[in-house]
Design a protein around this motif. Structure first.
Motif, PDB file in Angstrom:
ATOM      1  N   UNK A  33      44.005  -6.394  66.453  1.00 46.17           N
ATOM      2  CA  UNK A  33      42.554  -5.070  66.010  1.00 46.17           C
ATOM      3  C   UNK A  33      42.501  -4.127  63.504  1.00 46.17           C
ATOM      4  N   UNK A  34      44.201  -4.976  63.046  1.00 46.38           N
ATOM      5  CA  UNK A  34      43.299  -4.423  62.461  1.00 46.38           C
ATOM      6  C   UNK A  34      43.452  -5.946  61.043  1.00 46.38           C
ATOM      7  N   UNK A  35      42.584  -5.847  60.360  1.00 49.16           N
ATOM      8  CA  UNK A  35      42.269  -6.876  59.388  1.00 49.16           C
ATOM      9  C   UNK A  35      42.133  -5.935  57.941  1.00 49.16           C
ATOM     10  N   UNK A  36      43.131  -6.787  57.047  1.00 51.92           N
ATOM     11  CA  UNK A  36      43.068  -6.386  55.682  1.00 51.92           C
ATOM     12  C   UNK A  36      42.475  -7.649  55.369  1.00 51.92           C
ATOM     13  N   UNK A  37      41.236  -6.872  54.069  1.00 50.73           N
ATOM     14  CA  UNK A  37      40.144  -7.174  53.492  1.00 50.73           C
ATOM     15  C   UNK A  37      40.529  -7.024  51.425  1.00 50.73           C
ATOM     16  N   UNK A  38      40.646  -8.733  51.463  1.00 50.76           N
ATOM     17  CA  UNK A  38      41.089  -8.971  50.118  1.00 50.76           C
ATOM     18  C   UNK A  38      39.819  -9.450  49.476  1.00 50.76           C
ATOM     19  N   UNK A  39      39.891 -10.011  48.213  1.00 44.32           N
ATOM     20  CA  UNK A  39      38.831 -10.184  47.543  1.00 44.32           C
ATOM     21  C   UNK A  39      38.368 -11.115  47.214  1.00 44.32           C
ATOM     22  N   UNK A  40      38.605 -12.479  48.467  1.00 44.67           N
ATOM     23  CA  UNK A  40      38.158 -13.605  49.381  1.00 44.67           C
ATOM     24  C   UNK A  40      37.355 -12.917  50.231  1.00 44.67           C
ATOM     25  N   UNK A  41      38.119 -11.924  50.959  1.00 43.18           N
ATOM     26  CA  UNK A  41      36.793 -11.754  52.516  1.00 43.18           C
ATOM     27  C   UNK A  41      35.371 -11.174  51.775  1.00 43.18           C
ATOM     28  N   UNK A  42      34.886 -12.033  53.004  1.00 44.28           N
ATOM     29  CA  UNK A  42      33.027 -11.830  53.088  1.00 44.28           C
ATOM     30  C   UNK A  42      32.886 -11.078  53.812  1.00 44.28           C
ATOM     31  N   UNK A  43      33.151  -9.700  53.746  1.00 40.56           N
ATOM     32  CA  UNK A  43      33.091  -8.216  54.116  1.00 40.56           C
ATOM     33  C   UNK A  43      31.572  -8.216  54.943  1.00 40.56           C
ATOM     34  N   UNK A  44      30.654  -8.864  53.945  1.00 39.91           N
ATOM     35  CA  UNK A  44      28.810  -8.634  54.341  1.00 39.91           C
ATOM     36  C   UNK A  44      28.669  -9.288  55.560  1.00 39.91           C
ATOM     37  N   UNK A  45      29.137 -10.528  55.622  1.00 38.82           N
ATOM     38  CA  UNK A  45      29.238 -11.849  56.659  1.00 38.82           C
ATOM     39  C   UNK A  45      30.551 -11.241  57.990  1.00 38.82           C
ATOM     40  N   UNK A  46      31.390 -10.222  58.205  1.00 41.80           N
ATOM     41  CA  UNK A  46      32.099  -9.423  59.031  1.00 41.80           C
ATOM     42  C   UNK A  46      30.631  -8.065  59.791  1.00 41.80           C
ATOM     43  N   UNK A  47      29.905  -8.034  58.493  1.00 45.38           N
ATOM     44  CA  UNK A  47      29.361  -6.707  59.515  1.00 45.38           C
ATOM     45  C   UNK A  47      27.764  -7.530  59.373  1.00 45.38           C
ATOM     46  N   UNK A  48      27.228  -8.411  59.711  1.00 46.52           N
ATOM     47  CA  UNK A  48      26.578  -9.665  60.191  1.00 46.52           C
ATOM     48  C   UNK A  48      26.829  -9.682  61.324  1.00 46.52           C
ATOM     49  N   UNK A  49      27.981 -10.115  61.718  1.00 47.61           N
ATOM     50  CA  UNK A  49      28.730 -10.792  62.332  1.00 47.61           C
ATOM     51  C   UNK A  49      29.776 -10.232  63.348  1.00 47.61           C
ATOM     52  N   UNK A  50      30.838 -10.232  63.195  1.00 50.10           N
ATOM     53  CA  UNK A  50      31.917  -9.376  64.520  1.00 50.10           C
ATOM     54  C   UNK A  50      32.682  -9.613  63.886  1.00 50.10           C
ATOM     55  N   UNK A  51      34.005  -9.269  64.220  1.00 48.88           N
ATOM     56  CA  UNK A  51      36.029  -8.941  63.651  1.00 48.88           C
ATOM     57  C   UNK A  51      35.716 -10.144  64.629  1.00 48.88           C
ATOM     58  N   UNK A  52      35.140 -10.129  65.589  1.00 46.77           N
ATOM     59  CA  UNK A  52      35.289 -11.319  66.724  1.00 46.77           C
ATOM     60  C   UNK A  52      34.984 -12.438  67.216  1.00 46.77           C
ATOM     61  N   UNK A  53      33.856 -12.461  66.043  1.00 50.62           N
ATOM     62  CA  UNK A  53      33.661 -13.873  65.798  1.00 50.62           C
ATOM     63  C   UNK A  53      34.332 -14.233  65.528  1.00 50.62           C
ATOM     64  N   UNK A  54      35.162 -13.816  63.945  1.00 48.21           N
ATOM     65  CA  UNK A  54      36.592 -14.346  63.182  1.00 48.21           C
ATOM     66  C   UNK A  54      37.787 -14.860  64.232  1.00 48.21           C
ATOM     67  N   UNK A  55      37.843 -13.820  65.379  1.00 47.93           N
ATOM     68  CA  UNK A  55      39.468 -14.044  66.226  1.00 47.93           C
ATOM     69  C   UNK A  55      38.903 -15.372  67.101  1.00 47.93           C
ATOM     70  N   UNK A  56      37.188 -15.633  67.289  1.00 47.69           N
ATOM     71  CA  UNK A  56      37.786 -16.596  67.754  1.00 47.69           C
ATOM     72  C   UNK A  56      37.050 -18.206  67.745  1.00 47.69           C
ATOM     73  N   UNK A  57      36.920 -18.005  66.051  1.00 51.09           N
ATOM     74  CA  UNK A  57      37.214 -19.149  64.888  1.00 51.09           C
ATOM     75  C   UNK A  57      38.774 -19.291  64.492  1.00 51.09           C
ATOM     76  N   UNK A  58      39.650 -18.547  65.446  1.00 51.13           N
ATOM     77  CA  UNK A  58      41.230 -18.829  64.705  1.00 51.13           C
ATOM     78  C   UNK A  58      41.958 -19.213  65.793  1.00 51.13           C
ATOM     79  N   UNK A  59      41.404 -19.435  66.698  1.00 50.75           N
ATOM     80  CA  UNK A  59      42.276 -19.633  67.990  1.00 50.75           C
ATOM     81  C   UNK A  59      41.899 -21.175  69.000  1.00 50.75           C
ATOM     82  N   UNK A  60      42.661 -21.602  69.410  1.00 60.04           N
ATOM     83  CA  UNK A  60      42.410 -23.320  69.721  1.00 60.04           C
ATOM     84  C   UNK A  60      42.800 -22.953  71.863  1.00 60.04           C
ATOM     85  N   UNK A  61      41.519 -22.841  72.602  1.00 55.15           N
ATOM     86  CA  UNK A  61      41.793 -22.590  73.849  1.00 55.15           C
ATOM     87  C   UNK A  61      42.408 -23.543  74.457  1.00 55.15           C
ATOM     88  N   UNK A  62      42.569 -23.801  75.765  1.00 54.75           N
ATOM     89  CA  UNK A  62      43.670 -24.758  76.739  1.00 54.75           C
ATOM     90  C   UNK A  62      42.054 -24.628  77.118  1.00 54.75           C
TER      91      UNK A  62
END
Length: 282
Positions: free
Chosen positions: A253-282
């Motif tokens: 539940x900890x996100x580090x926001x850097x110069x490259x982070x698309x914070x506006x996209x995060x606000x329009x979507x959700x942190x969960x959307x990002x987590x779902x994108x970086x995993x590989x399900x069975x």
């Protein structure tokens, strides 16, 4: 050794390292983001971003040797507990091997013995990023510990993992299908290292990471999060999405926001959307 003495030593070492500039804490601005009942912590870097080479090998290894000003204590015969040189918060510790061991290799019984020794004296939760693809910044073996004391929840998304442990996460999301949680029973017990070693091997096989005897190294990148009650493995597909670099702390539940982070996209979507994108399900 009474329980608080090692933490007292951490505090003394930290104070001296700050005075000598051996540690260089990141300056951040904290914002809390409530989503689906979880209060994520978003920390934005303040000032000029530091560039760190994540492809450092044994010839340019910051842990071989480690900076003596960062050393808190030797742990058993093969490990050292040191301060994180670039912490975001006080109490960020690294448990490193004294000698070269690859971060993307299998964790060993000696690693679990060292972890169990430290966790018997310091409260908090552990995490491990097994490779660059899962957020590891250095290829030398290191497990990480964040100090926590006197709080109901160790991290913002703790309840999600506990629900997963009890089969309460009923969605068919990529994240749910990429995570396994195993209960611990022998925290701060003489059998702690044995149990952790067994659970690690079990969860690696269950999540198709590989077999520690048959396979030379894990076949898929992963993160671990470890508390006094459970150990969890997260299968990873990639390290970042929309400019957010995600290691095990992202799932906590900890996100580090850097110069490259698309914070506006995060606000329009959700942190969960990002987590779902970086995993590989069975």
């Amino acid at each position: 050794m009474y329980q608080n003495s090692l933490w007292d030593r951490v505090l003394r070492t930290n104070q001296k390292a700050l005075q000598s500039n051996a540690i260089r804490p990141f300056k951040t601005k904290l914002e809390r983001y409530l989503f689906e009942g979880y209060e994520y912590e978003l920390r934005s870097l303040i000032g000029k971003p530091r560039t760190q080479n994540s492809k450092i090998g044994p010839n340019k290894n910051p842990f071989l040797p480690w900076e003596r000003e960062l050393e808190v204590a030797k742990v058993n015969n093969d490990h050292v507990l040191i301060l994180n040189k670039y912490p975001v918060e006080l109490g960020h510790l690294l448990l490193i091997t004294k000698y070269w061991a690859p971060q993307n290799g299998w964790l060993t019984y000696k690693d679990w013995q060292a972890l169990a020794s430290v966790e018997s004296k310091i409260d908090g939760f552990w995490f491990f990023n097994n490779s660059e693809n899962s957020g590891a910044s250095q290829p030398h073996r290191h497990l990480q510990l964040l100090y926590r004391k006197g709080t109901k929840y160790l991290f913002p998304r703790q309840r999600w993992f506990e629900d997963h442990l009890q089969d309460k996460n009923h969605s068919n999301s990529s994240l749910v299908r990429s995570v396994s949680v195993k209960r611990r029973y022998y925290y701060r017990d003489k059998s702690s290292a044995d149990e952790l070693d067994d659970l690690y091997k079990q969860v690696c096989e269950e999540m198709k990471i590989g077999n520690t005897i048959v396979n030379t190294k894990p076949s898929i990148s992963y993160n671990l999060i470890i508390t006094s009650d459970w150990i969890s493995l997260i299968r990873r597909s990639k390290e970042s999405y929309k400019g957010f670099n995600i290691n095990a702390l992202g799932f906590a539940g900890y996100f580090l926001i850097t110069f490259n982070s698309d914070l506006s996209w995060l606000r329009r979507n959700s942190p969960l959307s990002i987590l779902n994108e970086v995993v590989i399900p069975l």
